[in-house]
Design a protein around this motif. Structure first.
Motif, PDB file in Angstrom:
ATOM      1  N   ALA A  97       0.828  -1.205   0.000  1.00 11.85           N
ATOM      2  CA  ALA A  97       0.000   0.000   0.000  1.00 11.85           C
ATOM      3  C   ALA A  97       0.866   1.261   0.000  1.00 11.85           C
ATOM      4  O   ALA A  97       2.057   1.231   0.317  1.00 11.85           O
ATOM      5  N   MET A  98       0.253   2.366  -0.334  1.00 12.36           N
ATOM      6  CA  MET A  98       0.936   3.659  -0.303  1.00 12.36           C
ATOM      7  C   MET A  98       1.208   4.035   1.156  1.00 12.36           C
ATOM      8  O   MET A  98       0.350   3.880   2.015  1.00 12.36           O
ATOM      9  N   THR A  99       2.421   4.517   1.386  1.00 10.12           N
ATOM     10  CA  THR A  99       2.810   4.916   2.730  1.00 10.12           C
ATOM     11  C   THR A  99       3.944   5.923   2.653  1.00 10.12           C
ATOM     12  O   THR A  99       4.535   6.143   1.601  1.00 10.12           O
ATOM     13  N   ARG A 100       4.238   6.513   3.771  1.00 12.81           N
ATOM     14  CA  ARG A 100       5.360   7.453   3.883  1.00 12.81           C
ATOM     15  C   ARG A 100       6.598   6.651   4.262  1.00 12.81           C
ATOM     16  O   ARG A 100       6.529   5.727   5.052  1.00 12.81           O
ATOM     17  N   GLY A 101       7.751   7.014   3.659  1.00 12.35           N
ATOM     18  CA  GLY A 101       8.953   6.275   3.998  1.00 12.35           C
ATOM     19  C   GLY A 101      10.203   6.788   3.326  1.00 12.35           C
ATOM     20  O   GLY A 101      10.258   7.912   2.844  1.00 12.35           O
ATOM     21  N   ILE A 102      11.209   5.907   3.285  1.00 11.33           N
ATOM     22  CA  ILE A 102      12.512   6.209   2.698  1.00 11.33           C
ATOM     23  C   ILE A 102      12.578   5.557   1.327  1.00 11.33           C
ATOM     24  O   ILE A 102      12.351   4.354   1.208  1.00 11.33           O
ATOM     25  N   GLU A 132       8.938  10.913   1.766  1.00 13.40           N
ATOM     26  CA  GLU A 132       8.373  10.555   0.467  1.00 13.40           C
ATOM     27  C   GLU A 132       7.169   9.637   0.636  1.00 13.40           C
ATOM     28  O   GLU A 132       7.120   8.839   1.562  1.00 13.40           O
ATOM     29  N   MET A 133       6.232   9.753  -0.308  1.00 18.08           N
ATOM     30  CA  MET A 133       5.092   8.836  -0.360  1.00 18.08           C
ATOM     31  C   MET A 133       5.343   7.864  -1.504  1.00 18.08           C
ATOM     32  O   MET A 133       5.782   8.257  -2.586  1.00 18.08           O
TER      33      MET A 133
END
Length: 186
Positions: A97-102, A132-133
């Motif tokens: 799924a779409m998420t915030r991360g590196i 980043e998403m």
């Protein structure tokens, strides 16, 4: 083998490269970065698991024990071969799924000049402080997003591995070539 074994081996490679660079700059008076305690602190993997990992890596031939300093040394040629030809089958990656991360794989900053993502989404390791998403990709070990904050070389190696794990034939080949160049040139 466990997935953290690869992370620890790549950390040892990164430490070797940092040591080589610091020898050019002069001696360093830090704590031994190869100690189990230092590896635990920098990777977020327990001391007992670091020790067990090094023993597994030596038993499998991916590391060699007993250099002049007594530390395990990654067998770079066999490690590279395993990562390129077997890792995606042993530790497959599936975008989530779409998420915030590196950013990782083709989206990592140091790989942008070499690899181009095929779609509009980037791949990221989930990380609460990420900027980043993108589509979530589970890292090889849960502490990887924290570990790469202080080690640019480890970040590059792990991003290349994700490019191999996620990429189609062309992208995986580009990442494999780059990884071979980095691991096998000294």
């Amino acid at each position: 083998m466990k997935s953290q074994d690869i992370v620890i081996l790549l950390k040892l490679v990164s430490l070797e490269e940092q040591e080589r660079a610091s020898n050019r700059d002069g001696p360093s008076s830090r704590e031994d970065p190869y100690s189990v305690r230092s590896l635990e602190a920098s990777l977020g993997i327990s001391k007992s698991e670091v020790n067990a990992s090094i023993n597994r890596s030596c038993a499998s031939g991916l590391a060699l024990k007993g250099g002049p300093d007594g530390h395990a040394k990654p067998n770079r040629r066999d490690l590279c071969s395993f990562i390129i030809h077997g890792l995606k089958f042993v530790f497959p990656a599936k975008p989530g799924a779409m998420t915030r991360g590196i950013p990782t794989a083709f989206s990592a900053p140091m790989l942008e000049p070499y690899l181009v993502a095929g779609g509009s989404y980037i791949y990221v390791w989930p990380y609460a402080y990420g900027k980043e998403m993108g589509q979530a990709v589970d890292p090889l070990f849960k502490s990887v997003p924290d570990a790469v904050q202080e080690d640019e070389k480890l970040y590059e190696y792990l991003a290349l591995i994700d490019a191999i794990r996620l990429g189609r034939q062309r992208e995986a080949k580009l990442a494999s070539d780059r990884l071979s160049e980095k691991l096998l040139s000294r």
